[in-house]
Design an enzyme around this catalytic site. Structure first.
Site, mmCIF file in Angstrom:
data_model
loop_
_atom_site.group_PDB
_atom_site.id
_atom_site.type_symbol
_atom_site.label_atom_id
_atom_site.label_comp_id
_atom_site.label_asym_id
_atom_site.label_seq_id
_atom_site.Cartn_x
_atom_site.Cartn_y
_atom_site.Cartn_z
ATOM 1 N N GLY A 203 34.546 34.103 44.035
ATOM 2 C CA GLY A 203 33.669 33.808 45.168
ATOM 3 C C GLY A 203 32.922 35.022 45.694
ATOM 4 O O GLY A 203 32.130 34.904 46.642
ATOM 5 N N ASP B 130 45.487 30.598 45.113
ATOM 6 C CA ASP B 130 45.998 31.843 45.683
ATOM 7 C C ASP B 130 46.793 32.492 44.558
ATOM 8 O O ASP B 130 47.884 32.022 44.207
ATOM 9 C CB ASP B 130 46.891 31.547 46.893
ATOM 10 C CG ASP B 130 47.570 32.808 47.426
ATOM 11 O OD1 ASP B 130 47.379 33.894 46.840
ATOM 12 O OD2 ASP B 130 48.301 32.701 48.430
ATOM 13 N N TYR C 128 47.265 50.590 46.875
ATOM 14 C CA TYR C 128 46.225 50.116 45.946
ATOM 15 C C TYR C 128 46.329 50.833 44.597
ATOM 16 O O TYR C 128 46.303 50.198 43.535
ATOM 17 C CB TYR C 128 44.861 50.342 46.589
ATOM 18 C CG TYR C 128 43.699 49.769 45.819
ATOM 19 C CD1 TYR C 128 43.463 48.397 45.779
ATOM 20 C CD2 TYR C 128 42.819 50.604 45.133
ATOM 21 C CE1 TYR C 128 42.386 47.873 45.081
ATOM 22 C CE2 TYR C 128 41.734 50.088 44.429
ATOM 23 C CZ TYR C 128 41.520 48.715 44.410
ATOM 24 O OH TYR C 128 40.455 48.195 43.713
ATOM 25 N N LYS D 224 47.129 49.170 40.943
ATOM 26 C CA LYS D 224 46.143 49.210 39.850
ATOM 27 C C LYS D 224 46.666 49.983 38.646
ATOM 28 O O LYS D 224 46.296 49.696 37.512
ATOM 29 C CB LYS D 224 44.820 49.792 40.362
ATOM 30 C CG LYS D 224 44.120 48.893 41.381
ATOM 31 C CD LYS D 224 43.753 47.541 40.775
ATOM 32 C CE LYS D 224 42.937 46.682 41.709
ATOM 33 N NZ LYS D 224 42.530 45.396 41.103
HETATM 34 P P1 NAP Z 1 35.530 41.348 46.701
HETATM 35 O O1 NAP Z 1 34.053 41.284 46.758
HETATM 36 O O2 NAP Z 1 36.314 41.530 47.951
HETATM 37 O O3 NAP Z 1 36.044 40.035 45.928
HETATM 38 C C1 NAP Z 1 37.404 39.740 45.773
HETATM 39 C C2 NAP Z 1 37.570 38.243 45.748
HETATM 40 O O4 NAP Z 1 38.969 37.959 45.544
HETATM 41 C C3 NAP Z 1 37.185 37.571 47.073
HETATM 42 O O5 NAP Z 1 36.452 36.390 46.823
HETATM 43 C C4 NAP Z 1 38.531 37.250 47.695
HETATM 44 O O6 NAP Z 1 38.501 36.158 48.579
HETATM 45 C C5 NAP Z 1 39.331 36.928 46.446
HETATM 46 N N1 NAP Z 1 40.767 36.949 46.721
HETATM 47 C C6 NAP Z 1 41.458 37.789 47.545
HETATM 48 N N2 NAP Z 1 42.746 37.463 47.561
HETATM 49 C C7 NAP Z 1 42.911 36.416 46.719
HETATM 50 C C8 NAP Z 1 44.010 35.616 46.318
HETATM 51 N N3 NAP Z 1 45.262 35.839 46.821
HETATM 52 N N4 NAP Z 1 43.808 34.623 45.445
HETATM 53 C C9 NAP Z 1 42.568 34.360 44.960
HETATM 54 N N5 NAP Z 1 41.476 35.064 45.311
HETATM 55 C C10 NAP Z 1 41.637 36.071 46.186
HETATM 56 O O7 NAP Z 1 36.001 42.525 45.744
HETATM 57 P P2 NAP Z 1 35.353 43.103 44.393
HETATM 58 O O8 NAP Z 1 34.790 44.420 44.715
HETATM 59 O O9 NAP Z 1 34.551 42.069 43.709
HETATM 60 O O10 NAP Z 1 36.686 43.366 43.585
HETATM 61 C C11 NAP Z 1 37.021 42.592 42.430
HETATM 62 C C12 NAP Z 1 38.134 43.324 41.684
HETATM 63 O O11 NAP Z 1 37.654 44.597 41.267
HETATM 64 C C13 NAP Z 1 39.361 43.609 42.561
HETATM 65 O O12 NAP Z 1 40.512 43.469 41.770
HETATM 66 C C14 NAP Z 1 39.172 45.051 42.967
HETATM 67 O O13 NAP Z 1 40.387 45.673 43.264
HETATM 68 C C15 NAP Z 1 38.523 45.613 41.707
HETATM 69 N N6 NAP Z 1 37.769 46.847 41.909
HETATM 70 C C16 NAP Z 1 36.702 46.875 42.752
HETATM 71 C C17 NAP Z 1 35.996 48.054 42.891
HETATM 72 C C18 NAP Z 1 34.800 48.174 43.777
HETATM 73 O O14 NAP Z 1 34.337 49.310 43.978
HETATM 74 N N7 NAP Z 1 34.254 47.098 44.326
HETATM 75 C C19 NAP Z 1 36.397 49.184 42.210
HETATM 76 C C20 NAP Z 1 37.493 49.116 41.366
HETATM 77 C C21 NAP Z 1 38.167 47.918 41.212
HETATM 78 P P3 NAP Z 1 38.288 36.467 50.161
HETATM 79 O O15 NAP Z 1 36.968 37.142 50.277
HETATM 80 O O16 NAP Z 1 38.360 35.123 50.768
HETATM 81 O O17 NAP Z 1 39.430 37.383 50.548
#
Ligand code: NAP
Length: 246
Positions: free
Chosen positions: A16, A61, A155, A159
């Site tokens: 999402g 979830d 975190y 990871k």
């Molecule tokens: P994001 O925009 O916050 O998206 C994360 C999504 O996961 C949101 O839709 C969230 O829903 C959903 N979520 C959270 N808890 C959940 C659960 N228990 N069950 C199912 N869905 C759940 O984050 P993103 O930046 O796209 O991150 C995606 C992945 O990449 C994550 O694993 C993050 O740690 C990793 N990552 C991100 C970055 C970065 O710089 N953005 C860097 C390294 C790694 P809600 O919004 O409703 O909470």
């Protein structure tokens, strides 16, 4: 010409928002049918709103075995087989200095990032083995596992766990022709990073060799590659998508 993922069925968690949503778009462009999975069903439905009728959204979830099993059941009922592409993108941060970190902030991050990856991988791989479906699982780790930045003990540990978990899964699932790889994104411009103070983002851009944050699509393209036949001999790898940040 059909795309490299034509006819494939893919489930993406965290679909999402941010990277998960971009992955859905790129995999759909490349021909896959998408199951957008998120704990927020509304945002997951928005993600697939202009995909074909064969894509769908499911509420999950990832930290709950019961919820993951229900989502798997829903997928099997609808598509009569499990997806052959699984992308674990659901993730959260609860940054805090270690001496002040609440137990709950540690547990929540562990439950979503590491246990969630375990539950989805285990349940969907079980179904893939049962239905004799070969495929590709991609887990989203983070460069934070290696940068070990202060304030991110929970975190970074979760990871790092995703990288080791991926390596073990790759060894166990190789005989089923299920490849498992992880991605280590750097700082990617998504709602998760919106919470990072502006001066930190500027600092990251300065020290990143490419001089900027990444875009979610730049991570999604690598995931589409790993999911495709072009990556047929890549297994147990952790791929950095960081613009050179290390
Ligand atoms: P994001 O925009 O916050 O998206 C994360 C999504 O996961 C949101 O839709 C969230 O829903 C959903 N979520 C959270 N808890 C959940 C659960 N228990 N069950 C199912 N869905 C759940 O984050 P993103 O930046 O796209 O991150 C995606 C992945 O990449 C994550 O694993 C993050 O740690 C990793 N990552 C991100 C970055 C970065 O710089 N953005 C860097 C390294 C790694 P809600 O919004 O409703 O909470």
């Amino acid at each position: 010409m059909p795309g490299p993922l034509f006819g494939k069925l893919a489930i993406v968690t965290g679909a999402g928002s941010g990277i998960g949503r971009a992955v859905c778009k790129v995999l759909a462009r490349d021909g896959a049918r998408i199951i957008a999975a998120d704990k927020n069903i509304q945002t997951a439905m928005e993600t697939i709103s202009n995909f074909g009728a064969e894509s769908s959204a499911v509420e999950v979830d990832v930290s709950s075995l019961d919820s993951v099993c229900k989502a798997l059941d829903t997928c099997i009922k609808k598509y009569k087989q499990p997806p052959s592409i699984v992308v674990n993108s659901a993730g959260i941060t609860r940054d805090c200095y270690l001496l002040k970190m609440e137990e709950r902030d540690y547990d929540d991050v562990y439950k979503v990032n590491l246990k969630g990856t375990f539950l989805i991988t285990q349940q969907f791989a079980k179904a893939m083995v049962q239905y004799k479906v070969s495929g590709s699982i991609v887990n989203i780790s983070s460069i934070a596992a290696k940068l070990t930045t202060i304030g991110q003990a929970n975190y970074a540990a979760s990871k790092s766990g995703v990288i080791s978990f991926t390596e073990v899964a790759a060894k166990e699932f190789g005989k089923f022709n299920i490849r498992v790889n992880s991605i280590l994104p750097g700082y990617i411009d998504t709602p998760m990073v919106d919470a990072v103070p502006e001066h930190i983002k500027e600092k990251v851009s300065r020290i990143c060799p490419l001089g900027r944050l990444g875009q979610p699509e730049e991570v999604a393209e690598v995931i589409s590659f790993l999911a495709s036949k072009k990556a047929s001999y890549i297994n147990g790898a952790s791929v950095e998508v960081t613009g050179g940040l290390s």
